[in-house]
Each structure stands twice: as structure tokens, then as C-alpha cells.
Write a protein that holds these residues in place. Structure first.
Motif, PDB file in Angstrom:
ATOM      1  N   ARG A 134      50.429  36.054  40.374  1.00 36.76           N
ATOM      2  CA  ARG A 134      49.742  35.295  39.657  1.00 36.76           C
ATOM      3  C   ARG A 134      49.370  36.003  38.284  1.00 36.76           C
ATOM      4  NH1 ARG A 134      43.866  35.174  40.389  1.00 36.76           N
ATOM      5  NH2 ARG A 134      43.017  36.655  41.869  1.00 36.76           N
ATOM      6  N   ILE A 184      46.108  37.288  36.522  1.00 39.90           N
ATOM      7  CA  ILE A 184      44.685  37.442  36.938  1.00 39.90           C
ATOM      8  C   ILE A 184      43.860  37.038  35.577  1.00 39.90           C
ATOM      9  CG2 ILE A 184      42.856  39.033  37.635  1.00 39.90           C
ATOM     10  CD1 ILE A 184      44.846  40.343  39.489  1.00 39.90           C
ATOM     11  N   ALA A 239      47.693  45.270  41.156  1.00 47.39           N
ATOM     12  CA  ALA A 239      47.535  44.683  40.122  1.00 47.39           C
ATOM     13  C   ALA A 239      48.416  45.263  38.851  1.00 47.39           C
ATOM     14  CB  ALA A 239      46.004  44.825  39.487  1.00 47.39           C
ATOM     15  N   GLU A 297      45.505  49.533  41.854  1.00 49.69           N
ATOM     16  CA  GLU A 297      45.025  48.894  43.134  1.00 49.69           C
ATOM     17  C   GLU A 297      44.550  47.513  42.718  1.00 49.69           C
ATOM     18  OE1 GLU A 297      41.362  51.730  43.974  1.00 49.69           O
ATOM     19  OE2 GLU A 297      42.039  50.744  45.681  1.00 49.69           O
ATOM     20  N   GLY A 321      41.785  44.682  43.120  1.00 49.73           N
ATOM     21  CA  GLY A 321      40.748  44.298  43.573  1.00 49.73           C
ATOM     22  C   GLY A 321      40.692  42.629  44.136  1.00 49.73           C
ATOM     23  N   SER A 322      39.770  42.305  44.895  1.00 51.32           N
ATOM     24  CA  SER A 322      39.684  40.796  45.227  1.00 51.32           C
ATOM     25  C   SER A 322      39.079  39.880  44.206  1.00 51.32           C
ATOM     26  CB  SER A 322      38.774  40.691  46.586  1.00 51.32           C
ATOM     27  OG  SER A 322      37.622  41.396  46.378  1.00 51.32           O
ATOM     28  N   ASP A 334      36.489  40.222  40.211  1.00 51.74           N
ATOM     29  CA  ASP A 334      35.630  41.227  39.527  1.00 51.74           C
ATOM     30  C   ASP A 334      34.210  40.986  39.378  1.00 51.74           C
ATOM     31  OD1 ASP A 334      36.479  38.721  37.696  1.00 51.74           O
ATOM     32  OD2 ASP A 334      34.857  39.676  36.443  1.00 51.74           O
ATOM     33  N   ILE A 381      35.265  45.661  39.734  1.00 56.60           N
ATOM     34  CA  ILE A 381      36.175  45.149  40.710  1.00 56.60           C
ATOM     35  C   ILE A 381      35.612  45.412  41.982  1.00 56.60           C
ATOM     36  CG2 ILE A 381      37.936  44.072  39.206  1.00 56.60           C
ATOM     37  CD1 ILE A 381      39.705  46.190  40.779  1.00 56.60           C
TER      38      ILE A 381
END
Ligand code: FZR
Length: 287
Positions: free
Chosen positions: A15, A17, A38, A89, A91-92, A94, A141
Motif C-alpha cells: 500500500r 503509506i 517501507a 524498516e 513502522g506501524s 507515525d 514512527i
């Protein structure tokens, strides 16, 4: 299916982000290890030398700082005349999005943790002689529930703006900008009495402290100190005007109140450094 190759490795796009300037950040899955990453894609129009150089600096720094836990981990990258791919990496979420969703129910403990982690992240870059000078919640994030800094404000700032600039959340916001950054009157190559370049680093580091103070203030009060002043010029004047008193409603924790007041001190010399803030009793106190 939309696959992106970076250094010969395939990543499938899950997707988008976010996007801003001429960069896009996708959530991707690596074909071989099936890991989540990412992927930041930057379109370099017309091989803009400045943008290229600024991204080179950002990549060099990310590579140099990747051992620090509070800095985002750069996994791989590809740099060409026309584009840049940074595989980092993922992040879930921000901090900006997180605060919008949770601004009224942040526990004192969470606030304390996030403050400590933001200080540690900015401490790393200051010790490397880097000043972000555009810190805002979208620069942090959550990776496994702890905060990491995703950029150093080098690349995006210089990003060529002749592309369709779709505003990333908070890009160009004044709400975190320090008085001295707004008044930045000192000539670029200012020299001292010995004809040596004035060390601007020290002053600039304090600008990051002001920005962090605005983030902490927004965690406590649900808005940044000057957010209610909508008109940009009036906002800038209020930030710089010593007679405009920042509203600090009483709170239970005086140490937290003291930290906010100290970070939001207009006089740069009296504003604490990151080092001093890491030793402030609010951070040091045992829970
Ligand atoms: C909302 N949201 C964010 C994530 N995770 C994430 N967002 C990243 N950038 C976002 C781009 C849009 C503005 C907010 C930061 C990066 C990143 C860079 N640059 C390196 N790793 C990342 N991980 C998941 N949901």
C-alpha cells in the motif's frame, strides 16, 4: 502485480503509506524473505544536483547511524540519475497520525516514554553534528512500540519543488518553528572576532529543542502552543514576540510543566540542551 526491484531484489507493493514533495513511501513485502519494509521512492527530476547531493548526505547518515536504536534502519538503497529507492524498516504508524487518534487519552507514563525516546533520537543526531531544524511528529514512527526518527531534515528540505507538491501531513507547518529560526537574520558565513566562522551548530541544536517542546506541549494540552493563531504572519509574530505569553494551564506534574517551560524559552541561551533535558528530574525520576 506491482513489483519494484532494488539492487536486484524484488519487493511487492502492499500500500501507499504517504507522499510529499516528490517522494512516496510504500509498504512493501520482500519477495525472498517475505519481510515487511517501507520503500521510499524519490523522483529526481532533471537530475537536480542539489537534491541528489542532499539525498546522498541523508543516505550516508542513515548508513552511519543505523546501529543506533532510535534511528530508522536503512536496509538497502538504489541511487540513479532519475530516482532514489530507500528500503527501510517499516513502522506501524507515525507519531502525527498516532497523536491525532490518541490525543486525549495519552497516559503520563506513555508521555514520559515518548519524550525520553524523542530526546534520545535527537541526541544521536546532535552528537553527529546534525541539526534537524524541521522536527515535527511526522518525523517519528513507532517500531515495536518505541519511537524512531525517520529523517534528518536534510533531503526533504532541499527537495526540488517544481514537482506537483502534494502536501505530506505537516510539511511547511510553522507550529514547531523556533523564534530564532523565524528571525534567522545571521548572515550565512557569519564570522567571529578572529574571522572564524561562527559555530552555528550550538544555536541550531536549540531550535530542535524548541520543536520537541512544541510536540511535548501538544501531547499535554492537545494542541501546539501557537496552533490557535491561524494567520501565518500573526503566528510568526506571536512565536517571536516575548510579550506574547505561552499559555501553560496548570497540570498535576510540575516537573513536566517545568520541562515544557524550559523548552519553550525564547532566549536560546537560556533554553536547555538535549543533554540537560536527558538529565532533567522529569526524565530521571523513577516511576
Ligand atoms: C502512517 N504510517 C507510517 C507507517 N510507517 C512508516 N512510515 C514511514 N513514512 C511515513 C510517510 C508519510 C508520513 C508519515 C511517515 C516510514 C519511513 C520513511 N521515510 C521509513 N519507515 C517508515 N515507516 C505506517 N503507517
Amino acid at each position: 502485480k506491482n513489483l519494484i526491484q532494488v539492487n536486484g531484489k524484488g519487493y511487492s507493493i502492499i500500500r501507499l503509506i504517504g507522499k510529499g514533495g516528490s517522494s512516496k513511501v510504500f509498504q512493501v513485502l520482500s519477495e525472498d524473505s517475505k519481510k515487511l519494509w517501507a520503500l521510499k521512492y524519490v523522483k529526481l527530476d532533471f537530475a537536480d544536483e542539489m537534491a541528489m547531493q542532499s539525498y546522498m548526505n541523508e543516505i550516508t547518515l542513515l548508513a552511519r547511524l543505523k546501529t543506533f536504536k532510535r534511528i530508522i534502519h536503512l536496509h538497502d538503497y538504489e541511487l540513479t540519475e532519475d530516482y532514489i529507492y530507500l528500503v527501510m524498516e517499516c513502522g506501524s504508524i507515525d507519531l502525527a497520525t498516532f497523536l491525532k487518534k490518541n490525543k486525549d487519552n495519552l497516559s503520563p507514563h506513555h508521555m514520559w516514554c515518548y519524550w525520553q525516546e524523542m530526546l534520545e533520537a535527537v541526541d544521536v543526531i546532535h552528537k553527529e553534528g546534525i541539526v534537524h531544524s524541521d522536527l515535527k511528529p511526522a518525523n517519528f514512527i513507532f517500531v515495536e512500540a518505541s519511537l524512531k526518527l525517520i529523517d534528518f531534515g536534510i533531503a526533504n528540505a532541499i527537495q526540488n519543488d517544481h514537482t506537483s507538491v502534494v502536501k505530506e501531513s505537516q510539511v511547511g507547518t510553522l507550529n514547531y518553528m523556533s523564534p530564532e529560526a523565524i528571525q534567522d537574520t545571521s548572515p550565512v558565513n557569519e564570522v567571529n572576532e578572529y574571522g572564524h566562522k561562527k559555530p552555528r551548530l550550538k544555536i541550531n541544536c536549540k531550535s530542535d529543542v524548541w520543536s520537541l517542546g512544541c510536540i511535548l506541549y501538544s501531547m499535554v494540552y492537545g494542541r501546539t502552543p501557537f496552533q490557535h493563531i491561524v494567520h501565518r504572519l500573526l503566528k510568526m509574530q506571536a512565536i517571536c514576540n516575548p510579550d506574547h505569553f505561552i499559555d501553560f494551564q496548570p497540570i498535576e506534574n510540575e516537573l513536566l510543566l517545568d520541562v515544557m517551560k524550559k523548552c519553550l524559552t525564547r532566549d536560546v541561551k537560556r533554553r536547555p540542551s538535549i543533554e540537560e533535558l536527558l538529565n532533567h528530574p522529569y526524565v530521571k525520576k523513577p516511576f
